[in-house]
Design a protein around this motif. Structure first.
Motif, PDB file in Angstrom:
ATOM      1  N   TYR A 275       7.696  10.753  11.936  1.00 29.81           N
ATOM      2  CA  TYR A 275       7.127  11.661  10.939  1.00 29.81           C
ATOM      3  C   TYR A 275       6.550  10.886   9.767  1.00 29.81           C
ATOM      4  CZ  TYR A 275       9.614  15.586  13.130  1.00 29.81           C
ATOM      5  OH  TYR A 275      10.065  16.540  13.994  1.00 29.81           O
ATOM      6  N   THR A 276       7.375  10.017   9.184  1.00 25.28           N
ATOM      7  CA  THR A 276       6.988   9.345   7.945  1.00 25.28           C
ATOM      8  C   THR A 276       5.987   8.225   8.166  1.00 25.28           C
ATOM      9  OG1 THR A 276       8.893   7.863   8.109  1.00 25.28           O
ATOM     10  CG2 THR A 276       9.191   9.899   6.880  1.00 25.28           C
ATOM     11  N   GLY A 277       5.979   7.656   9.375  1.00 20.50           N
ATOM     12  CA  GLY A 277       5.075   6.557   9.636  1.00 20.50           C
ATOM     13  C   GLY A 277       3.728   6.966  10.193  1.00 20.50           C
ATOM     14  N   MET A 278       3.675   8.165  10.830  1.00 19.94           N
ATOM     15  CA  MET A 278       2.446   8.591  11.471  1.00 19.94           C
ATOM     16  C   MET A 278       1.730   9.702  10.716  1.00 19.94           C
ATOM     17  SD  MET A 278       2.300   6.579  14.056  1.00 19.94           S
ATOM     18  CE  MET A 278       1.092   7.300  15.162  1.00 19.94           C
ATOM     19  N   LEU A 279       2.328  10.182   9.616  1.00 20.42           N
ATOM     20  CA  LEU A 279       1.703  11.187   8.764  1.00 20.42           C
ATOM     21  C   LEU A 279       1.522  10.623   7.358  1.00 20.42           C
ATOM     22  CD1 LEU A 279       3.821  14.313   9.777  1.00 20.42           C
ATOM     23  CD2 LEU A 279       1.419  13.921  10.374  1.00 20.42           C
ATOM     24  N   PRO A 280       0.579  11.152   6.589  1.00 15.07           N
ATOM     25  CA  PRO A 280       0.508  10.777   5.174  1.00 15.07           C
ATOM     26  C   PRO A 280       1.837  11.085   4.491  1.00 15.07           C
ATOM     27  CG  PRO A 280      -1.485  11.935   5.826  1.00 15.07           C
ATOM     28  CD  PRO A 280      -0.523  12.040   6.979  1.00 15.07           C
ATOM     29  N   ALA A 281       2.230  10.247   3.532  1.00 18.68           N
ATOM     30  CA  ALA A 281       3.559  10.356   2.925  1.00 18.68           C
ATOM     31  C   ALA A 281       3.797  11.724   2.307  1.00 18.68           C
ATOM     32  CB  ALA A 281       3.739   9.263   1.873  1.00 18.68           C
ATOM     33  N   VAL A 282       2.807  12.293   1.630  1.00 16.77           N
ATOM     34  CA  VAL A 282       3.005  13.585   0.973  1.00 16.77           C
ATOM     35  C   VAL A 282       3.228  14.684   1.999  1.00 16.77           C
ATOM     36  CG1 VAL A 282       1.910  15.362  -0.425  1.00 16.77           C
ATOM     37  CG2 VAL A 282       1.801  12.978  -1.132  1.00 16.77           C
ATOM     38  N   TRP A 283       2.405  14.717   3.050  1.00 10.32           N
ATOM     39  CA  TRP A 283       2.556  15.768   4.057  1.00 10.32           C
ATOM     40  C   TRP A 283       3.871  15.620   4.803  1.00 10.32           C
ATOM     41  CZ3 TRP A 283      -0.440  19.274   2.605  1.00 10.32           C
ATOM     42  CH2 TRP A 283      -1.770  19.048   2.261  1.00 10.32           C
ATOM     43  N   ALA A 284       4.345  14.395   4.993  1.00 11.23           N
ATOM     44  CA  ALA A 284       5.581  14.179   5.732  1.00 11.23           C
ATOM     45  C   ALA A 284       6.808  14.586   4.935  1.00 11.23           C
ATOM     46  CB  ALA A 284       5.702  12.708   6.125  1.00 11.23           C
ATOM     47  N   THR A 363      -5.516   6.511  -1.517  1.00 14.28           N
ATOM     48  CA  THR A 363      -6.335   6.913  -2.654  1.00 14.28           C
ATOM     49  C   THR A 363      -5.675   8.141  -3.287  1.00 14.28           C
ATOM     50  OG1 THR A 363      -7.714   8.432  -1.360  1.00 14.28           O
ATOM     51  CG2 THR A 363      -8.395   6.106  -1.455  1.00 14.28           C
ATOM     52  N   GLY A 364      -6.266   8.671  -4.327  1.00 15.98           N
ATOM     53  CA  GLY A 364      -5.675   9.819  -5.004  1.00 15.98           C
ATOM     54  C   GLY A 364      -6.050  11.161  -4.415  1.00 15.98           C
ATOM     55  N   ASP A 365      -6.770  11.172  -3.284  1.00 15.13           N
ATOM     56  CA  ASP A 365      -7.224  12.421  -2.670  1.00 15.13           C
ATOM     57  C   ASP A 365      -6.461  12.649  -1.372  1.00 15.13           C
ATOM     58  OD1 ASP A 365      -8.504  14.638  -1.746  1.00 15.13           O
ATOM     59  OD2 ASP A 365     -10.476  13.705  -1.517  1.00 15.13           O
ATOM     60  N   ILE A 366      -5.560  13.641  -1.339  1.00 16.58           N
ATOM     61  CA  ILE A 366      -4.780  13.871  -0.121  1.00 16.58           C
ATOM     62  C   ILE A 366      -5.565  14.651   0.920  1.00 16.58           C
ATOM     63  CG2 ILE A 366      -2.634  13.822  -1.421  1.00 16.58           C
ATOM     64  CD1 ILE A 366      -2.487  16.863  -1.067  1.00 16.58           C
ATOM     65  N   LYS A 367      -6.721  15.183   0.552  1.00 21.40           N
ATOM     66  CA  LYS A 367      -7.498  15.971   1.506  1.00 21.40           C
ATOM     67  C   LYS A 367      -8.140  15.111   2.583  1.00 21.40           C
ATOM     68  CE  LYS A 367      -8.568  19.604  -1.857  1.00 21.40           C
ATOM     69  NZ  LYS A 367      -9.646  20.336  -2.555  1.00 21.40           N
ATOM     70  N   ASN A 368      -8.312  13.802   2.314  1.00 18.95           N
ATOM     71  CA  ASN A 368      -8.910  12.921   3.318  1.00 18.95           C
ATOM     72  C   ASN A 368      -7.859  12.068   4.018  1.00 18.95           C
ATOM     73  OD1 ASN A 368      -8.210  11.123   1.342  1.00 18.95           O
ATOM     74  ND2 ASN A 368     -10.238  10.227   1.075  1.00 18.95           N
ATOM     75  N   GLY A 369      -6.614  12.519   3.998  1.00 19.79           N
ATOM     76  CA  GLY A 369      -5.561  11.813   4.705  1.00 19.79           C
ATOM     77  C   GLY A 369      -5.023  10.631   3.931  1.00 19.79           C
ATOM     78  N   SER A 370      -4.445   9.688   4.668  1.00 19.19           N
ATOM     79  CA  SER A 370      -3.814   8.519   4.068  1.00 19.19           C
ATOM     80  C   SER A 370      -4.579   7.263   4.444  1.00 19.19           C
ATOM     81  CB  SER A 370      -2.367   8.398   4.549  1.00 19.19           C
ATOM     82  OG  SER A 370      -1.794   7.171   4.145  1.00 19.19           O
ATOM     83  N   GLN A 371      -4.566   6.302   3.531  1.00 18.13           N
ATOM     84  CA  GLN A 371      -5.225   5.014   3.769  1.00 18.13           C
ATOM     85  C   GLN A 371      -4.201   3.911   4.026  1.00 18.13           C
ATOM     86  OE1 GLN A 371      -6.330   7.193   1.145  1.00 18.13           O
ATOM     87  NE2 GLN A 371      -7.633   7.894   2.833  1.00 18.13           N
ATOM     88  N   ARG A 372      -2.990   4.321   4.367  1.00 18.93           N
ATOM     89  CA  ARG A 372      -1.967   3.353   4.768  1.00 18.93           C
ATOM     90  C   ARG A 372      -1.926   3.263   6.289  1.00 18.93           C
ATOM     91  NH1 ARG A 372       3.687   4.234   2.237  1.00 18.93           N
ATOM     92  NH2 ARG A 372       3.476   6.311   3.144  1.00 18.93           N
ATOM     93  N   MET A 373      -1.663   2.074   6.809  1.00 10.14           N
ATOM     94  CA  MET A 373      -1.627   1.875   8.251  1.00 10.14           C
ATOM     95  C   MET A 373      -0.473   2.672   8.861  1.00 10.14           C
ATOM     96  SD  MET A 373      -1.285  -1.707  10.332  1.00 10.14           S
ATOM     97  CE  MET A 373       0.406  -1.923   9.783  1.00 10.14           C
ATOM     98  N   PRO A 374      -0.704   3.395   9.943  1.00 10.72           N
ATOM     99  CA  PRO A 374       0.385   4.141  10.587  1.00 10.72           C
ATOM    100  C   PRO A 374       1.390   3.205  11.248  1.00 10.72           C
ATOM    101  CG  PRO A 374      -1.612   4.270  11.898  1.00 10.72           C
ATOM    102  CD  PRO A 374      -1.999   3.604  10.613  1.00 10.72           C
TER     103      PRO A 374
END
Length: 543
Positions: A275-284, A363-374
């Motif tokens: 969950y936490t590694g494959m989703l953006p942190a906020v959504w997870a 980045t500061g925009d959660i609408k475009n997902g996460s920019q961290r490597m899954p």
């Protein structure tokens, strides 16, 4: 009559042709007994990690990763036994049994649990489990080697010696083919999850149990070896059934901060890491996504890892990885990269080394997902950090992060310092900094909602700022100091005495993590943070 029938059957078996070959059995194993003393493991001085505000208050304060409920002193142990049945150099079977981890004094695996650890008065627990069980065989008259079954997998990494992407036990097939003296080719297929989905939850469209709930991965490694140079390019693709993420994603919640009671691990051990590694942190963590997944997600990783030892005693190692995962809803996508670089020089008395890393951040925009490597799951093995990350075996670890996504930093170590026979020392200093936009703190604190808008009213909530560890923004940092002493008492018995200290430096201003009233007025509270530390004494018996 029955007696005669048994005798006839025995005679028949004795006369029947048998093709039995001798099998050699080998036993290996490891005993660990660990004594641990430490505090503020998640940088908090109480289970509720905050200064208290005037009553009534909707705020409970910053919680650095998880509540700090561990005792200051603890003792645990673990036993692993490996049994090999070897028919020849071309065929063997291996099974690993594990007893533990058993915490001394603990009778249950979790509060209210039913599987006794057997670490309390009377013992008699049922903590025995199968860790690995696999078959090794070679295709006749070829150099193709195959391993199939539950096995421990670590994706290639030459710097930390463990993988941020995936390192754990998993069922699957690995096939290796030696092309020539310089090149090998290894292909694999893993099945992480299948047939664990319990069926649709309340409020969801009707879905049958075990429907579209498999997660599989396949990949290819090409290890190349030359004089003084090793390079391993690799790639991996994973297919993620929509119901693997149930119930974290596939359920709409009434509010941005609501966390339903049915978010327990229904999919089995390790699913929280997925969950936490494959989703953006906020959504997870915030449970705010309201669009149900109905299609498979696709993940991809590609990397080039290697080391150069041609100028001995100098060694240069590197790991560069890119990864992405895409779902049908773009705000759940996640992609990014990381790079590690290590240089060390071997001397007669020790090995000094320096290293650095960089990993892309949100980045500061959660609408475009996460920019961290899954990432999927990373367990013990990190050789850069024993306490801040996951370098320890059964003592406290992951004080800052299990994986290094969303951070950059540098470190120095003096490894294997030795002035006396059978006694070595390793000193490490690591400095972590975040690469995530500070605006993300607003989402974690509930000051911004799922639409990216500031909220004027809210109900406060206990919240863990980044369940992969501490979520560091570009204004946050952490520093780790570490000393490890290793005494080789006997050939098979080692004693480790360790001391670790981690200083967390968060930006507690109102623009990042500091508490303040949403609509003006009210109070401003500061996170009640403490530095984390531990001392550890462990005995390892390997045979």
């Amino acid at each position: 009559m029955k007696k005669h029938l048994v005798l006839l059957m025995a005679a028949g078996l004795a006369l029947a042709p048998l093709r039995a070959e001798s099998v050699e059995f080998k036993v290996k194993g490891q005993w660990i007994v660990n004594f641990d003393y430490g505090n503020y493991g998640k940088f908090a001085n109480s289970p509720r990690a905050t200064n208290k505000a005037p009553n009534p208050s909707p705020y409970t304060g910053y919680n650095g990763g998880a509540t700090n409920t561990a005792d200051e002193f603890g003792t645990n142990q673990r036993v692993r036994l490996q049994l090999q049945a070897i028919a020849s150099e071309y065929l063997s079977g291996t099974v690993w049994f594990e007893i533990g981890d058993q915490q001394w004094g603990n009778a249950m695996d979790r509060p209210g649990g039913t599987n006794a650890y057997g670490g309390a008065l009377g013992a008699d627990g049922n903590a025995v489990e199968v860790k690995n069980a696999y078959l090794d065989w070679t295709l006749p008259n070829t150099p193709l080697k195959v391993r199939m079954g539950i096995q421990e997998i670590t994706l290639p990494n030459f710097v930390a010696k463990t993988s941020n992407i995936f390192q754990d036990d998993v069922p699957g097939i690995v096939a290796s083919y030696k092309v020539n003296e310089h090149a090998d080719v290894t292909g694999f297929w893993f099945r992480f999850y299948n047939d664990n989905y319990p069926g649709s939850l309340a409020g969801q469209p009707r879905t049958s149990a075990n429907y579209m709930d498999n997660m599989d991965a396949a990949g290819l490694l090409v290890p190349l070896s030359f004089d003084g140079l090793k390079i391993t390019p690799w790639f991996m693709h994973a297919s993620i059934g929509p119901n693997v993420m149930n119930p974290r994603v596939n359920k709409a919640y009434s509010s941005w901060n609501s966390v339903p009671s049915n978010t327990s691990d229904q999919m089995g051990n390790g699913i929280t890491s997925v969950y936490t590694g494959m989703l953006p942190a906020v959504w997870a963590t915030k449970q705010g996504h309201s669009d149900r997944l109905t299609e498979y997600g696709n993940a991809f990783w590609g990397a080039v890892t290697g080391e150069y030892t041609g100028s001995d005693p100098f060694r240069l190692a590197w790991d560069f990885t890119y990864g992405s995962v895409a779902y049908e809803h773009a705000q759940l996508n996640r992609s990014g990269w990381e790079g590690f670089l290590l240089g060390e020089y071997k001397l007669d008395w020790g090995i000094p080394g320096i290293y650095a890393w960089y990993s892309s951040g949100d980045t500061g925009d959660i609408k475009n997902g996460s920019q961290r490597m899954p990432t999927i799951r990373s367990t013990t093995g990190n050789q850069l950090s024993k306490f801040a990350s996951n370098g320890s075996i059964i003592s406290r670890k992951n004080a800052v992060t299990a994986v290094w996504t969303g951070t950059w930093g540098f470190g120095a170590r003096l490894k294997d310092i030795s002035f006396l026979e059978d006694l070595t020392h390793t000193i490490r200093i690591n400095h972590f900094r975040g690469t995530n936009d500070p605006v993300m703190a607003k989402y974690f604190l509930g000051k911004k909602n799922a639409s990216g808008n500031y909220v004027t009213t809210r109900v406060g909530t206990d919240f863990n700022a980044g369940v992969e560890g501490i979520y560091l923004t570009t204004k946050d940092s952490a520093t780790e100091f570490s000393l490890v002493n290793e005494w080789q008492i006997y050939k098979n018995l080692t004693m480790n005495l360790e001391a670790h200290y981690v200083l967390l430096n968060l930006d507690t201003s109102s623009s990042v993590w500091g508490r303040g009233a949403v609509a003006g007025g009210g109070w401003v509270g500061k996170p009640n943070l403490r530095d984390a530390w531990q001392c550890n004494l462990a005995f390892y018996y390997n045979f």
